[in-house]
Design a protein around this motif. Structure first.
Motif, PDB file in Angstrom:
ATOM      1  N   VAL A 128     -23.734  -4.566 147.729  1.00 40.27           N
ATOM      2  CA  VAL A 128     -24.661  -3.790 146.905  1.00 40.27           C
ATOM      3  C   VAL A 128     -25.696  -4.768 146.366  1.00 40.27           C
ATOM      4  N   LEU A 129     -26.959  -4.377 146.406  1.00 43.15           N
ATOM      5  CA  LEU A 129     -28.034  -5.215 145.872  1.00 43.15           C
ATOM      6  C   LEU A 129     -28.720  -4.501 144.725  1.00 43.15           C
ATOM      7  N   ALA A 130     -28.898  -5.208 143.608  1.00 44.07           N
ATOM      8  CA  ALA A 130     -29.493  -4.605 142.422  1.00 44.07           C
ATOM      9  C   ALA A 130     -30.473  -5.567 141.767  1.00 44.07           C
ATOM     10  N   ASP A 131     -31.438  -5.004 141.042  1.00 43.96           N
ATOM     11  CA  ASP A 131     -32.350  -5.790 140.210  1.00 43.96           C
ATOM     12  C   ASP A 131     -31.731  -5.983 138.830  1.00 43.96           C
ATOM     13  N   TYR A 132     -32.078  -7.091 138.200  1.00 45.76           N
ATOM     14  CA  TYR A 132     -31.649  -7.365 136.820  1.00 45.76           C
ATOM     15  C   TYR A 132     -30.167  -7.018 136.634  1.00 45.76           C
ATOM     16  N   VAL A 133     -29.321  -7.767 137.321  1.00 42.03           N
ATOM     17  CA  VAL A 133     -27.887  -7.483 137.330  1.00 42.03           C
ATOM     18  C   VAL A 133     -27.304  -7.545 135.922  1.00 42.03           C
ATOM     19  N   SER A 134     -26.276  -6.720 135.698  1.00 41.33           N
ATOM     20  CA  SER A 134     -25.685  -6.606 134.373  1.00 41.33           C
ATOM     21  C   SER A 134     -24.162  -6.644 134.466  1.00 41.33           C
ATOM     22  N   ASP A 135     -23.520  -6.875 133.335  1.00 45.21           N
ATOM     23  CA  ASP A 135     -22.059  -6.876 133.282  1.00 45.21           C
ATOM     24  C   ASP A 135     -21.488  -5.516 133.661  1.00 45.21           C
ATOM     25  N   LYS A 136     -22.156  -4.450 133.249  1.00 45.84           N
ATOM     26  CA  LYS A 136     -21.668  -3.118 133.568  1.00 45.84           C
ATOM     27  C   LYS A 136     -21.667  -2.884 135.071  1.00 45.84           C
ATOM     28  N   TYR A 137     -22.716  -3.281 135.724  1.00 44.96           N
ATOM     29  CA  TYR A 137     -22.840  -3.149 137.180  1.00 44.96           C
ATOM     30  C   TYR A 137     -21.716  -3.910 137.886  1.00 44.96           C
ATOM     31  N   VAL A 138     -21.485  -5.160 137.502  1.00 45.28           N
ATOM     32  CA  VAL A 138     -20.423  -5.950 138.118  1.00 45.28           C
ATOM     33  C   VAL A 138     -19.058  -5.343 137.821  1.00 45.28           C
ATOM     34  N   GLY A 139     -18.859  -4.846 136.606  1.00 44.14           N
ATOM     35  CA  GLY A 139     -17.587  -4.236 136.246  1.00 44.14           C
ATOM     36  C   GLY A 139     -17.256  -3.030 137.102  1.00 44.14           C
ATOM     37  N   VAL A 140     -18.270  -2.231 137.424  1.00 39.32           N
ATOM     38  CA  VAL A 140     -18.052  -1.063 138.278  1.00 39.32           C
ATOM     39  C   VAL A 140     -17.627  -1.507 139.675  1.00 39.32           C
ATOM     40  N   VAL A 141     -18.286  -2.529 140.217  1.00 39.29           N
ATOM     41  CA  VAL A 141     -17.916  -3.026 141.544  1.00 39.29           C
ATOM     42  C   VAL A 141     -16.488  -3.568 141.536  1.00 39.29           C
ATOM     43  N   GLN A 142     -16.103  -4.278 140.484  1.00 40.28           N
ATOM     44  CA  GLN A 142     -14.735  -4.784 140.405  1.00 40.28           C
ATOM     45  C   GLN A 142     -13.722  -3.642 140.320  1.00 40.28           C
ATOM     46  N   GLU A 143     -14.080  -2.558 139.653  1.00 38.15           N
ATOM     47  CA  GLU A 143     -13.200  -1.390 139.617  1.00 38.15           C
ATOM     48  C   GLU A 143     -13.028  -0.800 141.013  1.00 38.15           C
ATOM     49  N   ILE A 144     -14.132  -0.754 141.774  1.00 42.15           N
ATOM     50  CA  ILE A 144     -14.067  -0.294 143.167  1.00 42.15           C
ATOM     51  C   ILE A 144     -13.119  -1.183 143.967  1.00 42.15           C
ATOM     52  N   ASN A 145     -13.179  -2.497 143.734  1.00 44.74           N
ATOM     53  CA  ASN A 145     -12.338  -3.430 144.479  1.00 44.74           C
ATOM     54  C   ASN A 145     -10.867  -3.294 144.124  1.00 44.74           C
ATOM     55  N   ARG A 146     -10.577  -3.061 142.860  1.00 46.89           N
ATOM     56  CA  ARG A 146      -9.175  -2.876 142.477  1.00 46.89           C
ATOM     57  C   ARG A 146      -8.600  -1.620 143.137  1.00 46.89           C
ATOM     58  N   LYS A 147      -9.384  -0.571 143.198  1.00 48.44           N
ATOM     59  CA  LYS A 147      -8.926   0.649 143.861  1.00 48.44           C
ATOM     60  C   LYS A 147      -8.752   0.429 145.363  1.00 48.44           C
ATOM     61  N   ALA A 148      -9.596  -0.430 145.931  1.00 47.96           N
ATOM     62  CA  ALA A 148      -9.509  -0.709 147.374  1.00 47.96           C
ATOM     63  C   ALA A 148      -8.193  -1.384 147.734  1.00 47.96           C
ATOM     64  N   VAL A 149      -7.652  -2.203 146.834  1.00 49.07           N
ATOM     65  CA  VAL A 149      -6.372  -2.867 147.093  1.00 49.07           C
ATOM     66  C   VAL A 149      -5.285  -1.829 147.336  1.00 49.07           C
ATOM     67  N   ALA A 150      -5.193  -0.842 146.458  1.00 44.43           N
ATOM     68  CA  ALA A 150      -4.191   0.212 146.615  1.00 44.43           C
ATOM     69  C   ALA A 150      -4.502   1.097 147.822  1.00 44.43           C
ATOM     70  N   TYR A 151      -5.768   1.372 148.043  1.00 48.93           N
ATOM     71  CA  TYR A 151      -6.190   2.250 149.142  1.00 48.93           C
ATOM     72  C   TYR A 151      -5.780   1.667 150.489  1.00 48.93           C
ATOM     73  N   TYR A 152      -6.096   0.379 150.710  1.00 48.49           N
ATOM     74  CA  TYR A 152      -5.823  -0.224 152.003  1.00 48.49           C
ATOM     75  C   TYR A 152      -4.363  -0.612 152.184  1.00 48.49           C
ATOM     76  N   LYS A 153      -3.627  -0.694 151.094  1.00 43.37           N
ATOM     77  CA  LYS A 153      -2.185  -0.929 151.210  1.00 43.37           C
ATOM     78  C   LYS A 153      -1.526   0.243 151.939  1.00 43.37           C
ATOM     79  N   ASN A 154      -2.039   1.432 151.696  1.00 43.12           N
ATOM     80  CA  ASN A 154      -1.514   2.635 152.355  1.00 43.12           C
ATOM     81  C   ASN A 154      -2.230   2.950 153.664  1.00 43.12           C
ATOM     82  N   ARG A 155      -3.370   2.313 153.910  1.00 45.95           N
ATOM     83  CA  ARG A 155      -4.143   2.574 155.115  1.00 45.95           C
ATOM     84  C   ARG A 155      -4.589   1.253 155.734  1.00 45.95           C
ATOM     85  N   PRO A 156      -3.661   0.432 156.178  1.00 49.62           N
ATOM     86  CA  PRO A 156      -4.046  -0.877 156.733  1.00 49.62           C
ATOM     87  C   PRO A 156      -4.857  -0.734 158.005  1.00 49.62           C
TER      88      PRO A 156
END
Length: 355
Positions: A326-354
């Motif tokens: 994802v590419l964004a202008d004037y990056v912020s903590d909120k923006y990064v936090g949302v991406v990290q939340e997506i990544n945490r969910k991906a861990v569980a998602y791909y554990k069930n769908r390798p």
């Protein structure tokens, strides 16, 4: 498949008393031999995400900054030496190190070239230089080498960090500038990365993230078509060519206002199920306002809508591919936090769908 697999390699190993292993990999593709020192480091997290070590590189999303170095070093300048207005040419207000510390893991660099004979201004360094291109002129930031030094310093101090970058465009688009960049890009990377510490990797489509972290090959580098595959510019790089990417420079594009429509556009891209081809979402809009005014609309205000896009892309592709960059202008903590939340969910998602 590997984007640029070695045709032939000679690997030798040598054990020492402290269990370190010296691996010499000679890649016969015109690429310089690279020495990698494997230590006893064991992967437990990747970019702070627990459980990500077992995932593949393309099973995580990397928060990125558009034109990462434009504004990162303060004022930019036109070729004449006149200061360029930040309203038009700056896309970030944090240094490269500050971006890394907040969690940015994808860097976007457009480059120009300054010949040693033209290194007349005290804030210009000869060689590849970061640029921001407007409708009527190009603004010059600081050297690519300066940005790379900040990235390497951070990555050497933060062993779980996996970072990607692309060099997509060059300006002005002349044969002379292209040839200068082809000649100088690899020496620039060599001078920063050398043989010690973190290294770029070929194997990010073949090996799990644990391999990248433990072997210390944690940098994924993409080069533009004009640079990649040329002897002078090869540096363990992939080609930014067959990439899925949402539109750029579309006035008022609804990517951060209508995530459902953006998701539909993505899942209908021809060939989108090729999950080892990166998907880059441009999370920014163009407008008549200053970038500093329009940028936060996507980056901060609509950050949570990224979660809608990420989930709909997973649900809408039958091979379970995700959003990679994802590419964004004037990056912020909120923006990064949302991406990290997506990544945490991906861990569980791909554990069930390798894969």
């Amino acid at each position: 498949p590997c984007v640029r697999c070695p045709q032939k390699a000679v690997v030798s190993t040598q054990s020492t008393g402290n269990s370190e292993m010296m691996i010499s990999l000679l890649v016969l593709l015109g690429v310089a031999a690279t020495t990698v020192i494997a230590d006893d480091y064991k992967c437990t997290t990747v970019n702070g995400i627990e459980g990500a070590c077992d995932l593949m590189f393309y099973q995580q999303t990397y928060a990125g900054s558009r034109l990462s170095g434009c504004g990162a070093y303060g004022s930019m300048y036109f070729w004449s030496g006149i200061s360029a207005t930040a309203c038009t040419y700056a896309t970030q207000d944090k240094t490269i190190t500050q971006q890394l510390e907040m969690g940015i893991r994808f860097f976007d660099f457009d480059v120009g070239y300054i010949h040693p004979s033209e290194e007349s201004l005290p804030y210009w360094e000869a060689g590849p230089v970061l640029v921001s291109v407007g409708s009527t002129a190009t603004a010059y930031s600081r050297s690519l080498k300066k940005a790379l030094q900040e990235i390497k310093t951070f990555m050497d101090a933060n062993r779980d960090s996996v970072v990607s970058m692309r060099i997509k465009r060059y300006y002005p688009q002349t044969t002379e500038i292209r040839d200068h960049l082809i000649r100088t890009l690899k020496p620039t990377f060599d001078s920063v990365f050398g043989d010690d510490g973190v290294q770029p990797t070929f194997y990010f489509t073949l090996k799990p993230l644990s391999y990248m972290v433990e072997s210390n090959e944690r940098m994924v580098l993409y080069l533009a078509r004009d640079f990649w595959g040329r002897l002078e510019s090869d540096f363990r790089a992939a080609s930014w060519t067959n990439v899925f990417e949402t539109p750029e420079n579309v006035y008022g594009y609804s990517n951060c206002h209508n995530p459902n429509q953006l998701s539909e556009d993505i899942v209908h891209m021809d060939g989108i199920n090729k999950r080892n081809v990166p998907l880059c979402v441009n999370w920014w809009i163009t407008s008549s306002q200053c970038v500093s005014s329009s940028g936060p609309v996507c980056t901060d205000t609509a950050a949570n809508d990224l979660k809608i896009v990420a989930q709909k892309v997973l649900d809408g592709t039958h091979l379970d591919r995700g959003v990679n960059f994802v590419l964004a202008d004037y990056v912020s903590d909120k923006y990064v936090g949302v991406v990290q939340e997506i990544n945490r969910k991906a861990v569980a998602y791909y554990k069930n769908r390798p894969w």
